[in-house]
Enzyme design. Structure first.
Site, short mmCIF file in Angstrom:
data_model
loop_
_atom_site.label_atom_id
_atom_site.label_comp_id
_atom_site.label_asym_id
_atom_site.label_seq_id
_atom_site.Cartn_x
_atom_site.Cartn_y
_atom_site.Cartn_z
N ASP A 31 -1.21 12.59 0.32
CA ASP A 31 -0.57 12.62 1.16
C ASP A 31 -1.07 13.21 2.28
OD1 ASP A 31 2.25 10.36 1.78
OD2 ASP A 31 1.81 12.61 3.86
N ILE A 32 -1.64 13.63 3.47
CA ILE A 32 -2.21 14.26 4.16
C ILE A 32 -0.82 15.12 4.93
CG2 ILE A 32 -1.55 12.63 6.63
CD1 ILE A 32 -4.31 13.02 7.61
N ASN A 88 8.56 2.23 0.40
CA ASN A 88 9.00 1.93 1.51
C ASN A 88 8.68 0.30 2.21
OD1 ASN A 88 10.64 4.40 1.69
ND2 ASN A 88 8.12 5.17 2.35
N VAL A 97 2.51 3.01 7.44
CA VAL A 97 1.46 2.98 7.23
C VAL A 97 1.67 1.15 7.07
CG1 VAL A 97 -0.72 3.08 6.37
CG2 VAL A 97 0.15 5.01 6.95
N HIS A 101 2.08 0.86 -0.82
CA HIS A 101 2.00 2.10 -1.05
C HIS A 101 3.03 2.54 -2.05
CE1 HIS A 101 3.02 3.04 2.56
NE2 HIS A 101 3.42 4.08 2.36
N HIS A 103 4.46 6.03 -3.25
CA HIS A 103 4.55 7.44 -2.76
C HIS A 103 4.78 8.21 -4.44
CE1 HIS A 103 4.93 7.91 1.73
NE2 HIS A 103 5.02 6.99 1.37
P1 5GP Z 1 5.20 5.89 4.55
O1 5GP Z 1 6.52 5.75 5.62
O2 5GP Z 1 4.37 3.72 5.74
O3 5GP Z 1 5.35 4.77 2.98
O4 5GP Z 1 4.21 6.25 4.11
C1 5GP Z 1 2.95 6.50 4.99
C2 5GP Z 1 2.28 7.59 4.30
O5 5GP Z 1 1.16 8.07 4.86
C3 5GP Z 1 3.21 9.46 5.53
O6 5GP Z 1 3.98 10.01 3.90
C4 5GP Z 1 1.80 9.47 5.88
O7 5GP Z 1 2.31 11.43 5.93
C5 5GP Z 1 0.91 9.36 4.66
N1 5GP Z 1 -0.52 9.25 5.93
C6 5GP Z 1 -0.49 8.63 7.41
N2 5GP Z 1 -1.55 8.47 7.73
C7 5GP Z 1 -2.63 8.92 6.61
C8 5GP Z 1 -3.91 9.86 6.51
O8 5GP Z 1 -4.47 9.28 7.20
N3 5GP Z 1 -4.53 9.81 5.50
C9 5GP Z 1 -3.41 10.45 4.39
N4 5GP Z 1 -4.07 10.66 3.70
N5 5GP Z 1 -1.92 9.88 4.58
C10 5GP Z 1 -1.61 9.83 5.67
#
Ligand code: 5GP
Ligand code: ZN
Length: 120
Positions: A31-32, A88, A97, A101, A103
Protein backbone atom coordinates in the site's frame (compact mmCIF):
# COMPACT_ATOMS: atom_id res chain seq x y z
CA UNK A 1 -9.14 -4.72 -17.50
CA UNK A 2 -10.79 -1.36 -16.93
CA UNK A 3 -9.10 1.51 -18.77
CA UNK A 4 -9.13 4.06 -15.95
CA UNK A 5 -8.49 1.71 -13.03
CA UNK A 6 -5.20 2.32 -11.18
CA UNK A 7 -4.99 -1.26 -9.90
CA UNK A 8 -5.47 -2.66 -13.44
CA UNK A 9 -2.60 -0.36 -14.47
CA UNK A 10 -0.41 -1.69 -11.63
CA UNK A 11 -1.33 -5.28 -12.56
CA UNK A 12 -0.45 -4.57 -16.22
CA UNK A 13 2.81 -2.82 -15.23
CA UNK A 14 1.67 0.53 -16.63
CA UNK A 15 2.04 2.04 -13.15
CA UNK A 16 4.81 1.32 -10.65
CA UNK A 17 4.17 -0.51 -7.40
CA UNK A 18 6.19 -2.60 -5.01
CA UNK A 19 4.86 -6.02 -6.04
CA UNK A 20 5.47 -8.68 -3.39
CA UNK A 21 3.55 -11.64 -4.88
CA UNK A 22 1.99 -12.69 -8.16
CA UNK A 23 0.58 -15.76 -9.82
CA UNK A 24 -1.72 -16.36 -12.77
CA UNK A 25 -4.78 -14.99 -10.94
CA UNK A 26 -3.49 -12.72 -8.18
CA UNK A 27 -1.15 -9.73 -7.80
CA UNK A 28 -0.17 -8.22 -4.43
CA UNK A 29 1.73 -5.01 -3.75
CA UNK A 30 2.57 -2.67 -0.87
CA UNK A 31 0.00 0.00 0.00
CA UNK A 32 1.33 3.44 -0.95
CA UNK A 33 0.09 4.89 2.37
CA UNK A 34 0.64 2.08 4.88
CA UNK A 35 -1.50 1.93 8.03
CA UNK A 36 0.74 -0.71 9.63
CA UNK A 37 4.35 -1.95 9.26
CA UNK A 38 3.02 -4.59 6.85
CA UNK A 39 0.21 -3.32 4.62
CA UNK A 40 -0.23 -5.29 1.42
CA UNK A 41 -3.06 -5.03 -1.10
CA UNK A 42 -4.04 -8.36 -2.68
CA UNK A 43 -5.95 -8.07 -5.95
CA UNK A 44 -7.37 -10.40 -8.57
CA UNK A 45 -6.01 -9.77 -12.08
CA UNK A 46 -9.66 -9.75 -13.12
CA UNK A 47 -11.30 -6.34 -12.71
CA UNK A 48 -14.12 -6.80 -10.18
CA UNK A 49 -15.13 -3.38 -8.75
CA UNK A 50 -16.33 -4.48 -5.28
CA UNK A 51 -16.93 -7.72 -3.38
CA UNK A 52 -20.63 -7.05 -4.03
CA UNK A 53 -19.91 -7.53 -7.76
CA UNK A 54 -18.43 -11.00 -7.40
CA UNK A 55 -20.23 -13.75 -9.26
CA UNK A 56 -20.71 -17.39 -8.31
CA UNK A 57 -17.93 -18.23 -10.77
CA UNK A 58 -15.54 -15.96 -8.80
CA UNK A 59 -15.81 -18.00 -5.58
CA UNK A 60 -12.59 -19.95 -6.22
CA UNK A 61 -10.80 -16.73 -7.14
CA UNK A 62 -11.85 -15.08 -3.87
CA UNK A 63 -10.51 -18.16 -2.07
CA UNK A 64 -7.21 -17.76 -3.92
CA UNK A 65 -6.93 -14.16 -2.69
CA UNK A 66 -7.09 -15.50 0.87
CA UNK A 67 -4.56 -18.28 0.17
CA UNK A 68 -2.23 -15.65 -1.27
CA UNK A 69 -2.78 -13.51 1.85
CA UNK A 70 -1.69 -16.41 4.06
CA UNK A 71 1.36 -17.08 1.91
CA UNK A 72 2.36 -13.40 2.02
CA UNK A 73 1.73 -13.29 5.79
CA UNK A 74 4.18 -16.17 6.20
CA UNK A 75 6.74 -14.43 3.95
CA UNK A 76 6.48 -11.33 6.17
CA UNK A 77 6.77 -13.49 9.34
CA UNK A 78 3.29 -12.63 10.60
CA UNK A 79 2.11 -16.17 11.23
CA UNK A 80 2.91 -16.17 14.97
CA UNK A 81 1.62 -12.75 16.00
CA UNK A 82 -1.23 -12.63 13.50
CA UNK A 83 -2.68 -10.16 11.08
CA UNK A 84 -5.92 -8.69 9.82
CA UNK A 85 -7.58 -9.04 6.42
CA UNK A 86 -9.99 -6.24 5.45
CA UNK A 87 -12.25 -5.74 2.44
CA UNK A 88 -13.91 -2.34 2.12
CA UNK A 89 -17.08 -2.35 0.04
CA UNK A 90 -18.60 0.89 -1.20
CA UNK A 91 -18.81 4.41 0.17
CA UNK A 92 -19.81 3.76 3.81
CA UNK A 93 -16.77 1.48 4.15
CA UNK A 94 -14.60 4.20 2.63
CA UNK A 95 -13.61 2.23 -0.46
CA UNK A 96 -11.57 4.53 -2.70
CA UNK A 97 -10.22 2.15 -5.34
CA UNK A 98 -12.95 0.26 -7.17
CA UNK A 99 -10.94 -2.84 -8.02
CA UNK A 100 -11.50 -5.55 -5.43
CA UNK A 101 -8.63 -5.92 -2.96
CA UNK A 102 -7.86 -7.45 0.40
CA UNK A 103 -5.87 -5.35 2.83
CA UNK A 104 -3.37 -7.50 4.72
CA UNK A 105 -2.32 -5.61 7.87
CA UNK A 106 0.18 -6.65 10.50
CA UNK A 107 3.44 -6.00 12.28
CA UNK A 108 1.89 -4.16 15.23
CA UNK A 109 -1.01 -4.73 17.61
CA UNK A 110 -4.16 -3.63 15.77
CA UNK A 111 -7.04 -1.98 17.57
CA UNK A 112 -9.69 -4.42 18.72
CA UNK A 113 -12.35 -2.74 16.70
CA UNK A 114 -13.85 -3.17 13.29
CA UNK A 115 -12.66 0.09 11.87
CA UNK A 116 -11.31 1.60 8.72
CA UNK A 117 -8.40 3.89 8.08
CA UNK A 118 -5.58 4.82 10.42
CA UNK A 119 -7.34 3.08 13.31
CA UNK A 120 -7.33 -0.41 11.79
P1 5GP B 1 -9.76 1.14 -0.11
O1 5GP B 1 -10.16 2.25 0.80
O2 5GP B 1 -10.25 1.33 -1.54
O3 5GP B 1 -10.06 -0.22 0.44
O4 5GP B 1 -8.16 1.21 -0.13
C1 5GP B 1 -7.40 1.58 -1.23
C2 5GP B 1 -5.95 1.58 -0.78
O5 5GP B 1 -5.15 1.75 -1.93
C3 5GP B 1 -5.58 2.70 0.18
O6 5GP B 1 -5.08 2.13 1.40
C4 5GP B 1 -4.52 3.51 -0.56
O7 5GP B 1 -3.47 3.94 0.27
C5 5GP B 1 -4.04 2.52 -1.61
N1 5GP B 1 -3.62 3.13 -2.86
C6 5GP B 1 -4.28 4.11 -3.56
N2 5GP B 1 -3.63 4.42 -4.68
C7 5GP B 1 -2.53 3.61 -4.71
C8 5GP B 1 -1.45 3.48 -5.65
O8 5GP B 1 -1.38 4.14 -6.69
N3 5GP B 1 -0.49 2.58 -5.35
C9 5GP B 1 -0.53 1.80 -4.20
N4 5GP B 1 0.47 0.93 -4.02
N5 5GP B 1 -1.54 1.91 -3.31
C10 5GP B 1 -2.52 2.81 -3.56
ZN1 ZN C 1 -9.18 -2.73 -12.23
Amino acid sequence: MSADCIFCKIINRELDADIVYEDEDVVAFKDINPAAPVHILITPRKHIPTIMDMEKSDEALIGRLHSAANEIARAFKLEKKGYRIVINCGSDAGQIVFHLHLHLLGGRPLLQTIAKGRGV
